[in-house]
Design an enzyme around this catalytic site. Structure first.
Site, PDB file in Angstrom:
ATOM      1  N   ASP A   1       0.620 -14.739  -9.095  1.00 48.55           N
ATOM      2  CA  ASP A   1       0.387 -14.341 -10.543  1.00 48.55           C
ATOM      3  C   ASP A   1       1.171 -14.765 -11.553  1.00 48.55           C
ATOM      4  O   ASP A   1       0.820 -15.364 -12.479  1.00 48.55           O
ATOM      5  CB  ASP A   1       0.684 -12.718 -10.622  1.00 48.55           C
TER       6      ASP A   1
ATOM      7  N   TYR B   1       1.230  -6.035   4.059  1.00 53.72           N
ATOM      8  CA  TYR B   1       0.053  -5.317   3.550  1.00 53.72           C
ATOM      9  C   TYR B   1      -0.608  -4.686   4.772  1.00 53.72           C
ATOM     10  O   TYR B   1      -1.555  -3.911   4.563  1.00 53.72           O
ATOM     11  CB  TYR B   1      -1.011  -6.430   3.002  1.00 53.72           C
TER      12      TYR B   1
ATOM     13  N   ASP C   1      12.773 -15.694  -4.188  1.00 53.72           N
ATOM     14  CA  ASP C   1      13.352 -15.528  -5.506  1.00 53.72           C
ATOM     15  C   ASP C   1      13.514 -16.706  -6.628  1.00 53.72           C
ATOM     16  O   ASP C   1      13.141 -16.795  -7.788  1.00 53.72           O
ATOM     17  CB  ASP C   1      14.588 -14.218  -5.460  1.00 53.72           C
TER      18      ASP C   1
ATOM     19  N   LYS D   1      12.145 -15.426   2.644  1.00 50.49           N
ATOM     20  CA  LYS D   1      13.519 -14.963   2.149  1.00 50.49           C
ATOM     21  C   LYS D   1      14.323 -14.812   3.656  1.00 50.49           C
ATOM     22  O   LYS D   1      14.827 -13.928   4.292  1.00 50.49           O
ATOM     23  CB  LYS D   1      13.718 -13.441   1.879  1.00 50.49           C
TER      24      LYS D   1
ATOM     25  N   ASP E   1       1.374 -12.876  -3.238  1.00 49.33           N
ATOM     26  CA  ASP E   1       0.741 -12.027  -4.382  1.00 49.33           C
ATOM     27  C   ASP E   1       1.629 -12.116  -5.713  1.00 49.33           C
ATOM     28  O   ASP E   1       0.957 -12.410  -6.614  1.00 49.33           O
ATOM     29  CB  ASP E   1       0.815 -10.786  -3.851  1.00 49.33           C
TER      30      ASP E   1
HETATM   31  C1  IPM Z   1      -4.787 -10.148  -5.528  1.00 45.12           C
HETATM   32  C2  IPM Z   1      -4.732  -8.619  -5.929  1.00 45.12           C
HETATM   33  C3  IPM Z   1      -4.893  -7.850  -4.685  1.00 45.12           C
HETATM   34  C4  IPM Z   1      -3.525  -7.946  -3.847  1.00 45.12           C
HETATM   35  C5  IPM Z   1      -5.127  -6.043  -4.958  1.00 45.12           C
HETATM   36  C6  IPM Z   1      -6.054  -6.010  -5.813  1.00 45.12           C
HETATM   37  C7  IPM Z   1      -5.209  -5.626  -3.543  1.00 45.12           C
HETATM   38  O1  IPM Z   1      -3.419  -8.217  -6.518  1.00 45.12           O
HETATM   39  O2  IPM Z   1      -5.720 -10.403  -4.923  1.00 45.12           O
HETATM   40  O3  IPM Z   1      -3.627 -10.705  -5.667  1.00 45.12           O
HETATM   41  O4  IPM Z   1      -2.698  -7.351  -3.778  1.00 45.12           O
HETATM   42  O5  IPM Z   1      -3.779  -8.777  -2.709  1.00 45.12           O
HETATM   43 MG    MG Z   2      -2.269  -9.990  -7.005  1.00 41.34          MG
END
Ligand code: IPM
Ligand code: MG
Length: 369
Positions: A255, A143, A227, A194, A251
């Site tokens: 999710d 990032y 993975d 990884k 990230d």
């Molecule tokens: C998160 C989001 C952010 C990230 C974006 C909005 C920059 O997806 O907080 O998970 O990628 O960190």
């Molecule tokens: Mg995210």
């Protein structure tokens, strides 16, 4: 009287302002009942900051964030700002807050509330009782790594570059936070990278192993390729207690873990910096969900993730575990009563809007006097 905590509110874009308004009600209840005292400042971040100031985070707002005891953020982004230059995008405001406050440890719990176990896309028995915590490194890796950018090549092609880079101290400090949290839970930590294809992953594995052996011998440490971890999260999620991983994998995996719980609308997060001499950490709290522009301004958004983020703030920044427990319990009670926003609606339950969910929660809290 409890000491006054300075909080910066950054509602942001889309549904951010609506869900934050419900947090204000919870805060007001804490104050009115003599449990806490807050000094609140408001600021702009993301697209709303761009519209007002031409930047997704004004320097003055950054200063307020650095001076606050904790920051609560709603959400950033929306189609209106999709075509802005990269450096002006709403997300840059969020990334700057993380970077300049040095919030290197991002805590993302994925917890399945009993009343919502059936809302998961996975079989109920796989997720019922699920309680995992992902600790994501937040200020390093691909990032922020240099070099980065898009350049023109002599042959007329273009090249996009990002760099995955981790130095020892960046790995060690987030690992310590994760080990420490595992010690307060089931004492199991799974470190994810990884190492089979990336040197940064190999270094990650070696450094985490060292910290485990020397400082946290009572925590059961395991390692997993990212993975495989994605696969295991949807195959047998309850095998995990705490997961520690880098910025990008964190990230993705968070999710994935979030969806196990049935709704992104339920999940809070905390981003913490290094503890100072008094043990205080810079901290920002935010829901895991985004700005949901499709339902913004319609009183439809689920405010619970933001309210639970506020509860995390009470717990981690202000040592107000009792009050945090009250709020968490009120959330469980409201869900048990069948109160639902659209994102977690199930047949036979009662559909409410953003403020209706706030009403129900406040009613539960008021029962405590
Ligand atoms: C998160 C989001 C952010 C990230 C974006 C909005 C920059 O997806 O907080 O998970 O990628 O960190
Ligand atoms: Mg995210």
């Amino acid at each position: 009287m409890p000491s006054t905590k300075k909080i910066l509110f950054l509602p942001g874009d889309g549904i951010g302002p609506e869900v934050m308004a419900q947090v204000r009600r919870v805060m007001d209840w804490l104050v009115a009942s003599g449990r806490a005292s807050f000094e609140v400042e408001d600021g702009l971040v993301g697209g709303s900051a761009y519209d007002a100031h031409g930047t997704p985070l004004h320097d003055d707002t950054m200063k307020l964030a650095l001076a606050a005891d904790a920051v609560l953020l709603g959400a950033v982004g929306g189609p209106k700002w999709d075509n802005l230059d990269f450096s002006l995008k709403p997300e840059r405001g969020l990334l700057r807050l993380r970077k300049d406050m040095e919030l290197f440890a991002n805590l993302r719990p994925a917890l399945v509330f009993d009343a919502l176990a059936e809302a998961s896309s996975l079989k109920t028995e796989l997720v019922a009782g699920l309680d995992i915590l992902i600790v994501r490194e937040l200020t390093g890796g691909v990032y922020f790594g240099q070099p980065r950018g898009i350049s023109d090549l002599p042959n007329g092609e273009r090249r996009g570059v990002n760099t995955q880079v981790y130095d020892t101290h960046e790995i060690v400090r987030v690992a310590r936070v994760a080990f420490d949290l595992a010690g307060k839970r089931d004492k199991r930590l799974c470190s994810v990278e990884k190492a089979n294809v990336m040197e940064s992953g190999l270094l990650w594995r070696e450094e985490v192993t060292k910290i485990g052996t020397t400082e946290f011998p009572d925590i059961a440490l395991s390692h997993m390729y990212a993975d495989n971890c994605a696969m295991q999260l949807v195959r047998q999620p309850k095998q995990f207690d705490v997961i520690v991983t880098d910025n990008l994998f964190g990230d993705l995996l968070s999710d994935c873990a979030a969806m196990l719980t049935g709704s992104l609308g339920m999940l809070p997060s905390a981003s913490l910096g290094e503890a100072d001499a008094n043990g205080a950490r810079k901290a920002m709290y935010e829901p895991v969900h985004g700005s949901a522009p499709d339902i913004a301004g319609q009183n439809k958004a689920n405010p619970l993730a933001t309210i639970l983020s506020f509860s995390m703030m009470l717990r981690y920044s202000f040592d107000m575990g009792v009050e945090a427990d009250l709020i968490d319990q009120a959330v469980r009670d409201v869900l048990a009563d069948g109160i639902r926003t659209g994102d977690i609606m199930q047949p036979g339950k009662t559909l409410v809007g953003t403020s209706g969910m706030g009403d129900a929660l406040l009613a539960k809290l008021a029962a405590h006097g």
